[in-house]
Design an enzyme around this catalytic site. Structure first.
Site, PDB file in Angstrom:
ATOM      1  N   LEU A  15       0.831  -1.199   0.000  1.00 14.86           N
ATOM      2  CA  LEU A  15       0.000   0.000   0.000  1.00 14.86           C
ATOM      3  C   LEU A  15       0.873   1.261   0.000  1.00 14.86           C
ATOM      4  O   LEU A  15       0.421   2.339  -0.379  1.00 14.86           O
ATOM      5  CB  LEU A  15      -0.867  -0.019   1.275  1.00 14.86           C
ATOM      6  N   SER A  16       2.107   1.111   0.432  1.00 13.76           N
ATOM      7  CA  SER A  16       2.998   2.250   0.639  1.00 13.76           C
ATOM      8  C   SER A  16       3.894   2.495  -0.575  1.00 13.76           C
ATOM      9  O   SER A  16       4.724   1.656  -0.925  1.00 13.76           O
ATOM     10  CB  SER A  16       3.847   1.967   1.889  1.00 13.76           C
ATOM     11  N   PRO A  17       3.728   3.646  -1.244  1.00  6.49           N
ATOM     12  CA  PRO A  17       4.528   3.909  -2.451  1.00  6.49           C
ATOM     13  C   PRO A  17       6.021   4.087  -2.151  1.00  6.49           C
ATOM     14  O   PRO A  17       6.867   3.662  -2.940  1.00  6.49           O
ATOM     15  CB  PRO A  17       3.922   5.200  -3.009  1.00  6.49           C
ATOM     16  N   SER A  19       7.527   2.501   0.055  1.00  3.93           N
ATOM     17  CA  SER A  19       8.014   1.123   0.229  1.00  3.93           C
ATOM     18  C   SER A  19       8.444   0.548  -1.111  1.00  3.93           C
ATOM     19  O   SER A  19       9.424  -0.200  -1.197  1.00  3.93           O
ATOM     20  CB  SER A  19       6.921   0.228   0.827  1.00  3.93           C
TER      21      SER A  19
END
Lengths: 227, 227
Positions: A15-17, A19
């Site tokens: 969900l984390s860009p 990341s």
């Protein structure tokens, strides 16, 4: 060489860009730096809740800056990141629980072998952060898993076990482990140096990370000299 | 050369330790990159209030990480940063209003000549973020200014004008200018590239900044090749 290889753990959520940026860079450096990279699927919403942190996008100027910074960083890091049209809905309503449980299940099956976890993570990121596609429905997860090279039969089996207690518990315990290392968001990288964990938050400390593990940072596109 | 020099503005407050890191790095690169560095004393508390942002230290894990990250970064950047014993009191009770007005006054007097602003900023940082000394009392400001090479007579004059309306207004308008560029904290660096401002928050985007202005980042200790 392997005896001296430093263990580097990447705690991340698809969900984390940021990341995604960290994931691609560390996957590229896996054979450049003398490291043993371990991919650790983690639940971002659990980290945010557990640490009492608030999403940066709640401050309007921060939201605008992040959009800008993400685009600029993605181009520089050469990651094909495209922000979904309704990013708030994607991140805060739909979330990534099933997707991260699926990655946890694959990670548990492939212990020590991370090729499929890497491929599946990338397929999930391509869905959400490139093509603005769903990652919550079984059909979506199935499509990503097939593209990652997992057989149809195994995909069906995986979709069964992602709601089992051991997989739920494993994702929870990885998230708790990240919290114990001091996480307040993702990605978080933990470098184990002489038995001591050094934690780095975000995707903007690679130069410092390299310095800490005694390696050299040569930008986001290294030549894989140890391949 | 000067015609093609890119204007780079650094908005900073001596209360902000990451501002110190950014300040020293940009001062070192001033003669390495083809830039015209402009030091812009700004009020951090004004930015936080204006943007609705909250200090990162309010989230316990973030506070612990920042302390760690600051120490690690300061060593890597070779800036002698030491956190004051009661950092919350120093930052949220004592603040930096008079100090930033003093820097504003010197900046106004020396328009286009930044040597004294640079020296005084550093002396103020050495007080607060190295020796845990006050920067709010007139005697403290005076001591810092004298060390920065400003004459006793001029220091007295400066201490008179820092409560004048033009100086108060100038600090306010610089802070507003930073807000207009999208600030939500400090340091903030604005690179003017072909008439377009590119904003960078914090002290961890130098590599990206270099890429944007067509220069090369060679780590925190460059050889000043253009000196």
């Amino acid at each position: 060489m392997s005896a001296s290889r430093k263990v580097v753990e990447l705690f991340y959520d698809v969900l984390s860009p940021y990341s995604w940026l960290g994931f691609e860079v560390l996957c590229r450096y896996r054979n450049v730096w003398n490291i043993d990279l371990r991919l650790r699927p983690t639940l971002l919403s659990g980290i945010m809740q557990g640490s009492g942190n608030k999403p940066p996008g709640l401050v309007p100027n921060k939201f605008l800056y992040m959009a800008k910074d993400l685009g600029r960083s993605a181009r520089y890091f050469d990651v094909p990141l495209v922000t979904p049209a309704d990013v708030a809905h994607v991140m805060f309503v739909k979330g990534s629980l099933s997707a991260m449980r699926l990655l946890t299940a694959v990670s548990e099956k492939d212990l020590g072998q991370e090729t499929r976890v890497e491929k599946l993570s990338r397929e999930l990121w391509m869905r959400i952060w490139n093509r603005d596609e769903d990652i919550t429905q079984p059909a979506s997860l199935s499509e990503a898993a097939l593209k990652a090279g997992i057989s149809r039969q195994e995909v069906e089996e995986l979709l069964q076990i992602i709601t089992s207690q051991p997989i739920k518990d494993k994702l929870k315990s990885t998230t708790q482990e990240a919290m114990n290392h001091g996480a307040f968001g993702l990605p978080m990288t933990v470098c184990h140096i002489s038995g001591k964990p050094e934690m780095f938050f975000g995707s903007d400390r690679f130069e410092l990370m390299a310095h800490c593990i005694g390696e050299k940072w040569v930008g986001p596109q290294p030549m894989a000299s140890r391949l």
